[in-house]
Design a protein around this motif. Sequence first.
Motif, PDB file in Angstrom:
ATOM      1  N   GLU A 188       1.043  -1.106   0.048  1.00 57.43           N
ATOM      2  CA  GLU A 188       0.011  -0.200   0.161  1.00 57.43           C
ATOM      3  C   GLU A 188       0.812   1.343   0.230  1.00 57.43           C
ATOM      4  OE1 GLU A 188      -3.893   0.593   2.614  1.00 57.43           O
ATOM      5  OE2 GLU A 188      -2.405   1.649   3.613  1.00 57.43           O
ATOM      6  N   SER A 190       0.613   5.640   0.564  1.00 60.61           N
ATOM      7  CA  SER A 190      -0.424   6.404   1.012  1.00 60.61           C
ATOM      8  C   SER A 190       0.394   7.733   1.501  1.00 60.61           C
ATOM      9  CB  SER A 190      -0.927   6.141   2.427  1.00 60.61           C
ATOM     10  OG  SER A 190      -0.073   6.012   3.450  1.00 60.61           O
ATOM     11  N   LYS A 200      -4.536   6.650  -1.072  1.00 59.60           N
ATOM     12  CA  LYS A 200      -4.185   5.360  -0.561  1.00 59.60           C
ATOM     13  C   LYS A 200      -4.733   4.491  -1.587  1.00 59.60           C
ATOM     14  CE  LYS A 200      -5.061   4.067   3.816  1.00 59.60           C
ATOM     15  NZ  LYS A 200      -5.852   3.869   5.110  1.00 59.60           N
ATOM     16  N   ASP A 202      -3.067   0.590  -3.744  1.00 57.77           N
ATOM     17  CA  ASP A 202      -1.997  -0.350  -3.831  1.00 57.77           C
ATOM     18  C   ASP A 202      -1.206  -0.321  -5.047  1.00 57.77           C
ATOM     19  OD1 ASP A 202      -0.874  -3.322  -4.361  1.00 57.77           O
ATOM     20  OD2 ASP A 202      -2.061  -3.492  -2.599  1.00 57.77           O
ATOM     21  N   THR A 203       0.132  -0.728  -4.753  1.00 53.24           N
ATOM     22  CA  THR A 203       1.091  -0.407  -6.089  1.00 53.24           C
ATOM     23  C   THR A 203       0.728  -1.466  -7.026  1.00 53.24           C
ATOM     24  OG1 THR A 203       2.733  -1.929  -4.946  1.00 53.24           O
ATOM     25  CG2 THR A 203       3.073   0.488  -4.374  1.00 53.24           C
ATOM     26  N   GLU A 258       4.196   0.681   1.903  1.00 48.54           N
ATOM     27  CA  GLU A 258       4.185  -0.511   2.933  1.00 48.54           C
ATOM     28  C   GLU A 258       5.287  -1.286   2.800  1.00 48.54           C
ATOM     29  OE1 GLU A 258       1.267  -4.457   4.063  1.00 48.54           O
ATOM     30  OE2 GLU A 258       0.632  -3.040   2.298  1.00 48.54           O
TER      31      GLU A 258
END
Length: 271
Positions: A188, A190, A200, A202-203, A258
Amino acid sequence: MKLATIRTTTGTAAVRVDPDAAVELGAADLGEFLARPDWRAAAAAADGPRHDLAGLDYATLVPRPEKVVCVGLNYRTHILEMGRGLPEYPTLFAKFARALVGAYDPVELPAGSEQVDWEAELGVVIGAEVRHADAEQAAAAIAGYTVVNDVTARDFQYRSVEWLQGKTFERSTPVGPWLVVDEGAPGEISCEVDGDVVQKADTADLVFSPADLVAYVSQVITLVPGDIIATGTPGGVGHARTPPHYLAEGSTLVTRVEGLGEQRNTMVKGH
């Protein structure tokens, strides 16, 4: 494995950041260190001077990269919010080294701009020279990943169809704190502005993956160790809001990916 460039009392130093200390790698910065053909093994084996983690002063990850290649319109959500169709090829532009700052440094608001925006991004750092790469060669040329925020002066960006002038103001682009090597795919991404989550995603939402981008850019120019590719931003930028929302002096910008850590930058008045 986490690598970084830190400031010391005698200059800068490339380090491996362990759970209990930062260990010097014997190079002035990560750009210099990654130019060594055996950098992976050297990083793992390094046993140089040690620094307490609590006092680390992170410089920008690669202070003098040969190239910083940036990608626009690469998250499906961001493309849709900007009212565009999915691209057939990556949209590329560049930054220059003077734009880069550390993960906790002040970020300068571009002088003369009233529309300074945030763009949380996954950064790719090159670890081997590569030209005309196929997919396997492109993946192998990636040293690791980092966090980038492509702070953008929208009013300057849209003065013409070319974006460069809005993207490379001095001391505007935080990169770091770490280069994360040999870990799983980043998750993730953000961004927070003054405590509010504004982006926000997800890659996995990337249209062109990191390896895709390395392969594509390498068709244009040779990529060398220390080069940085900023892979694009997800939806949620201030310019696309109704009404638009921009960064101001004193704003706190927090950018996270993340598995890669976070940046925390305060906006200050630029020169």
